[in-house]
Design an enzyme around this catalytic site. Structure first.
Site, PDB file in Angstrom:
ATOM      1  N   HIS A  42       0.841  -1.206   0.000  1.00  0.00           N
ATOM      2  CA  HIS A  42       0.000   0.000   0.000  1.00  0.00           C
ATOM      3  C   HIS A  42       0.875   1.255   0.000  1.00  0.00           C
ATOM      4  O   HIS A  42       0.703   2.158  -0.830  1.00  0.00           O
ATOM      5  CB  HIS A  42      -0.901  -0.028   1.236  1.00  0.00           C
ATOM      6  N   GLU A  43       1.828   1.305   0.924  1.00  0.00           N
ATOM      7  CA  GLU A  43       2.692   2.477   1.020  1.00  0.00           C
ATOM      8  C   GLU A  43       3.613   2.604  -0.189  1.00  0.00           C
ATOM      9  O   GLU A  43       3.998   3.714  -0.574  1.00  0.00           O
ATOM     10  CB  GLU A  43       3.519   2.431   2.316  1.00  0.00           C
ATOM     11  N   HIS A  67       1.906   4.688  -2.735  1.00  0.00           N
ATOM     12  CA  HIS A  67       2.111   6.112  -2.437  1.00  0.00           C
ATOM     13  C   HIS A  67       3.503   6.553  -2.892  1.00  0.00           C
ATOM     14  O   HIS A  67       3.668   7.606  -3.511  1.00  0.00           O
ATOM     15  CB  HIS A  67       2.007   6.352  -0.924  1.00  0.00           C
ATOM     16  N   GLU A 103      -4.311   8.261  -2.693  1.00  0.00           N
ATOM     17  CA  GLU A 103      -4.841   6.981  -2.214  1.00  0.00           C
ATOM     18  C   GLU A 103      -5.197   6.056  -3.367  1.00  0.00           C
ATOM     19  O   GLU A 103      -5.128   4.833  -3.239  1.00  0.00           O
ATOM     20  CB  GLU A 103      -6.067   7.209  -1.323  1.00  0.00           C
TER      21      GLU A 103
END
Length: 494
Positions: free
Chosen positions: A261-262, A265, A291
């Site tokens: 997920h990160e 980003h 996001e």
């Protein structure tokens, strides 16, 4: 030097201060010893004041007025527009409020780390009350300056152009079909035979696996690193991106999916246009778009059956368990697409996740508007968790209303970005599928065309155009939440 050039130079100086603030914030969360917090909070508050004074310098009004009369290219006009938008956001908030906010949020966030573990709602709520009071003051000032409602004025900082009117309609629609969809999926999954991986999974091996997956996802380790913090986040700056996660030796999938997920980003940050570095136009368009990239990587890409075909063998090899039936691609697919209502937002599956976001949005919206108070949060949290996910959180503040870092940090208006991001991500994937066979590319271990599409349509655009324009140009239409629903139905019920 033209006034446009003076403004560009000025904003690059501001960007350097933002750089220092970002790295200091990362260190405070990941590396700083406990005893350093008071001095660090004071130093960061001082830095925030210096940045604010520079961003609101009296001479800037004349500079903008003069620059707008100069002959500029289309690119320069876009840059000037973003510089002015950022300047207007800064000028409405007085320096003393900026300093108070920085101190209150640093104090609250630092205390939250231990208070959450101790289930200490009374102690936490006392600190949070101060943060909320200051957020309301800021919201009122911004509302008067923009003509927006108090909550919309804060929402605009994270998702320019979005409003509670649009969100209320979007989320009302989601709430109309989500509970039934969750029920249908859980019924369908009743007969799945899942083998749960049994720990321990040593932290060092988990880190090794995380780094390997980050590499496959194209993370540039020359301009970033992975560390540990109480709450996973992606910080730093495009040339020095800092990812953090938290490890559980009994469940390696939680940290791994958090890292993925990160990494989404981080790839967005690392992909932002270098030629506009230090200028507002070179920054991320909105938190919803940010996001969308993390959720594209985690949900659209990494939880797909094809990608788990890459991930599972790598996990089995890393942990020395190549004969473990729990780590086969088939079993790992079942684990990573399991739908089960839970207490923790960051661990939630993509189907129940919107319920977590809607709950927080509704509470923070009413909190900022003054319709509820901090003392009302636990009861409202429990009521909505029961209604949306069938869970009881009475007395469980640790896994309830104290679980997120956003409110302690004063980040009101941020939460809607998560579900907006999921909707944007689904729409991006639907458009991408019209151009390429995603599953075949993944099976061939050729992810570059996917990254190239995102780079071209999202990353390199920075903030040159609005969120709606990014979606329109990339997908052929503005936000259409139907793509998100279709994605969930196709993945979980087909």
């Amino acid at each position: 030097m033209t006034f446009y050039q003076k403004l560009a130079q000025h904003h690059k100086k501001l960007s350097k201060l933002d750089h220092l603030e970002a790295i200091c914030g990362w260190d405070q969360a990941a590396m700083m010893p406990e005893g350093g917090n008071t001095a660090r909070s004071e130093a960061m508050a001082e830095l925030a004041v210096i940045s604010h004074e520079l961003a609101t310098a009296p001479y800037l009004a004349e500079w903008f007025e003069r620059a707008e009369r100069e002959t500029l290219t289309a690119e320069e006009k876009a840059i000037l527009r973003e510089m002015k938008r950022q300047w207007q956001q800064h000028t409405v908030v007085p320096a003393d409020l900026v300093e108070e906010k920085s101190l209150a949020s640093s104090t609250c966030e630092h205390a939250w780390r231990s208070q959450r573990a101790q289930n200490d709602w009374p102690g936490f709520s006392e600190n949070l009350q101060k943060v909320v009071e200051l957020a309301r003051r800021e919201a009122q000032i911004r509302a008067e300056a923009t003509g927006l409602s108090r909550y919309d004025a804060l929402l605009d900082l994270y998702e320019p152009g979005m409003s509670t009117k649009v969100l209320d309609a979007l989320f009302a629609d989601v709430k109309s079909w989500l509970p039934e969809l969750i029920s249908q999926i859980r019924e369908k999954q009743t007969h799945d035979q899942i083998i749960q991986p049994v720990g321990p999974f040593p932290v060092e091996q988990q880190k090794q696996l995380s780094l390997a997956i980050m590499d496959k996802l194209g993370f540039d380790f020359n301009h970033g690193r992975l560390d540990v913090s109480a709450h996973p986040f992606c910080g730093g700056v495009p040339t020095d991106v800092r990812i953090t996660t938290r490890y559980d030796e009994n469940d390696f999938t939680s940290a791994l999916m958090g890292v993925i997920h990160e990494t989404g980003h981080a790839r967005y940050e690392q992909g932002l246009p270098v030629k506009w570095a230090g200028l507002p136009v070179g920054k991320a368009r909105s938190m919803g778009i940010h996001e969308s990239q993390s959720l594209f990587f985690e949900m659209q890409l990494s939880r797909s059956e094809a990608f788990i075909g890459i991930l599972a063998p790598l996990a089995a090899e890393t942990f020395g368990r190549t004969d473990d039936p729990a780590l086969t691609p088939e079993n790992m697919t079942l684990i990573n697409t399991r739908v089960k209502p839970g207490y923790i937002r960051v661990d939630a599956d993509e189907v129940t996740y919107p319920a977590h976001v809607i709950l927080r949005y509704e509470i923070e919206r009413d909190l900022i508007e003054g319709n509820i108070e901090v003392a009302d949060i636990p009861e409202l949290w429990d009521k909505k968790m029961s209604e949306y996910l069938g869970l009881n959180t009475k007395g469980n503040f640790t896994d309830g209303c104290m679980q997120d870092i956003h409110w302690p940090m004063g980040s009101f208006g941020y939460f809607p970005s998560y579900t907006l991001g999921a909707m944007y991500a689904a729409q991006f994937m639907a458009a991408m599928r019209r151009e390429m066979n995603i599953e075949n590319l993944i099976r061939e271990r050729n992810l570059q065309p996917i990254f190239n599409w995102l780079d071209r349509h999202v990353w390199k655009r920075g903030s040159t155009v609005s969120t709606s324009k990014v979606l329109q140009d990339a997908t052929g239409e503005t936000l259409n939440a139907q793509f998100f629903k279709e994605h969930l139905v196709h993945r979980y019920l087909k």
